[in-house]
Design an enzyme around this catalytic site. Structure first.
Site, mmCIF file in Angstrom:
data_model
loop_
_atom_site.group_PDB
_atom_site.id
_atom_site.type_symbol
_atom_site.label_atom_id
_atom_site.label_comp_id
_atom_site.label_asym_id
_atom_site.label_seq_id
_atom_site.Cartn_x
_atom_site.Cartn_y
_atom_site.Cartn_z
ATOM 1 N N THR A 1 47.212 37.929 43.296
ATOM 2 C CA THR A 1 46.449 38.403 42.143
ATOM 3 C C THR A 1 45.980 39.830 42.355
ATOM 4 O O THR A 1 45.918 40.301 43.496
ATOM 5 C CB THR A 1 45.215 37.493 41.928
ATOM 6 O OG1 THR A 1 44.560 37.847 40.710
ATOM 7 C CG2 THR A 1 44.211 37.616 43.054
ATOM 8 N N THR B 1 42.897 28.923 39.569
ATOM 9 C CA THR B 1 42.863 30.209 38.883
ATOM 10 C C THR B 1 41.609 30.243 38.016
ATOM 11 O O THR B 1 41.096 29.203 37.632
ATOM 12 C CB THR B 1 44.124 30.415 38.020
ATOM 13 O OG1 THR B 1 44.031 31.665 37.336
ATOM 14 C CG2 THR B 1 44.304 29.306 36.999
ATOM 15 N N GLY B 2 41.125 31.447 37.755
ATOM 16 C CA GLY B 2 39.934 31.551 36.922
ATOM 17 C C GLY B 2 38.893 32.442 37.554
ATOM 18 O O GLY B 2 39.226 33.342 38.329
ATOM 19 N N ARG C 1 35.464 44.040 46.114
ATOM 20 C CA ARG C 1 35.324 42.639 45.684
ATOM 21 C C ARG C 1 36.576 41.832 46.049
ATOM 22 O O ARG C 1 37.703 42.246 45.809
ATOM 23 C CB ARG C 1 35.092 42.587 44.177
ATOM 24 C CG ARG C 1 34.941 41.172 43.590
ATOM 25 C CD ARG C 1 36.236 40.624 43.033
ATOM 26 N NE ARG C 1 36.040 39.360 42.318
ATOM 27 C CZ ARG C 1 37.031 38.579 41.905
ATOM 28 N NH1 ARG C 1 38.273 38.940 42.123
ATOM 29 N NH2 ARG C 1 36.793 37.468 41.265
ATOM 30 N N THR D 1 45.646 34.622 37.936
ATOM 31 C CA THR D 1 46.371 34.570 39.212
ATOM 32 C C THR D 1 47.593 33.666 39.163
ATOM 33 O O THR D 1 47.558 32.626 38.509
ATOM 34 C CB THR D 1 45.428 33.953 40.267
ATOM 35 O OG1 THR D 1 44.283 34.753 40.341
ATOM 36 C CG2 THR D 1 46.085 33.805 41.617
ATOM 37 N N SER E 1 48.020 40.645 35.576
ATOM 38 C CA SER E 1 46.986 40.141 36.493
ATOM 39 C C SER E 1 47.498 39.915 37.896
ATOM 40 O O SER E 1 46.736 39.548 38.794
ATOM 41 C CB SER E 1 46.448 38.815 35.978
ATOM 42 O OG SER E 1 46.128 38.921 34.640
#
Ligand code: ASP
Length: 338
Positions: A216, A249-250, A226, A198, A67
């Site tokens: 990330t 993160t998420g 994006r 990330t 990631s």
């Protein structure tokens, strides 16, 4: 309260807060080598910016969880693109890159934006040109693994994807799409909790100077162009040496709407302890998106730290790493999501 219970409560509180000590390195997920790399920089007299850059670059090179860095999260066209940010909590300078193409060291380019321009963020092809001018090497970020992820996705009719209100029906067909006449009801697809992770890192020196950074490759099968929360100041990370720092993160598409890192730092400035500040930042998002996938780490200028995460199926605990001299090795910490 009986003395034994008071003692137990005190010990539990101390454990929950973590041992307060400076210098401190803390980062999202169990990316231990990144923590160790940042800590080694601090120990050898490097600055907090050097530490954050080294820590995030370690993950970029190791492709942490697929990631971070090259060869992960191919977008709808199969390309890996990178987002990164670095912030100096003394001067409030920030450098960021988003949708960076064909350059592996995104955090390095972010730092160059901060130190070699008056700007804060550069994006896409222009960021690549800037990076090349600054001496970074352009190369293909595709790997056998990322090509395979992309090929499998094409074979599976491009599922899942992030399109809505378009035709042909995006839950059955591949791009290209056209806008559909009528907008459907608001909905947010549950996030695949394995499709992103990330690195967000905070480093304090012994004087309480702080820097924060992120790196990330975003979300797998994202729409080209994006940009997530990670390179956005106050969303992916925030640092202020007079208050503290936080990194998130998420599901960045949701999280960036709430600037959780900024919120957490401002709460710590007002005296909220780091664990509670982290929790309040998550709660703010939860009010609107109960099922969002996300976590945040927070630390204040005295070296207290904490973390919080939103409980969703498959994500009950969040792991993060800490180095503050308590032990020779970075310590793996966890927090129960709520
Ligand atoms: N927040 C990142 C993004 O949405 C991904 C992650 O942290 O898992 O781009």
């Amino acid at each position: 309260m009986p003395t034994s219970l008071m003692f137990f409560t005190l010990i539990s509180c101390l454990l929950a807060l973590g041992q307060a000590s400076l210098p401190l390195v803390i980062n999202t997920w169990s990316f231990k080598n990144a923590t160790a790399a940042a800590w080694a920089v601090l120990q050898s007299g490097g600055s907090v910016l050097d530490a954050v850059e080294a820590g995030c670059d370690c993950c970029q090179k190791e492709q942490c969880d697929g990631s971070v860095g090259y060869g992960g999260s191919p977008d709808e066209s199969g390309e890996t693109t990178l987002d990164a940010m670095i912030m100096n909590g003394n001067t409030m300078e920030v450098g960021a890159v988003a949708d960076l193409r064909r350059i592996k060291n995104a955090i390095g380019v972010a730092r160059a934006v901060m130190e070699r321009t008056e700007h804060t963020m550069l994006v896409a092809e222009s960021a690549t040109v800037f990076a090349e001018n600054m001496g970074f090497i352009a190369e293909d970020l595709t790997t056998v693994k990322s090509l395979n992820i992309f090929t499998q996705w094409l074979k599976g009719n491009c599922q899942p994807n992030y399109r809505k209100n378009v035709c042909p029906n995006p839950s059955e067909s591949c791009p290209p799409y056209k806008p559909q006449g009528k907008l459907g009801p608001k909905k947010h697809l549950p996030t695949n909790i394995h499709s992103h992770d990330t690195i967000g890192m905070i480093a304090f020196d012994q004087y309480g100077h702080v820097a924060a950074g992120t790196s990330t490759n975003g979300r797998t099968h994202k729409v080209p162009g994006r940009v997530g929360d990670s390179p956005i100041v106050g969303a992916g990370a925030y640092a202020d040496s007079s208050a503290g720092a936080a990194a998130a993160t998420g599901d960045g598409d949701i999280m960036m709407r709430f600037l959780p890192s900024y919120l957490a730092v401002e709460l710590m400035r007002a005296g909220t302890d780091p664990s509670a500040a982290c929790k309040m930042a998550i709660s703010r998002i939860k009010r609107h998106y109960v099922g969002f996938f996300g976590a945040i780490i927070c630390a204040n200028t005295t070296g207290h730290y904490g973390a919080a995460c939103n409980k969703v199926p498959g994500f009950l605990q969040f792991h993060y790493m800490v180095s503050n001299g308590e032990s020779d090795e970075p310590l793996l910490k966890s927090v129960d999501c709520f």
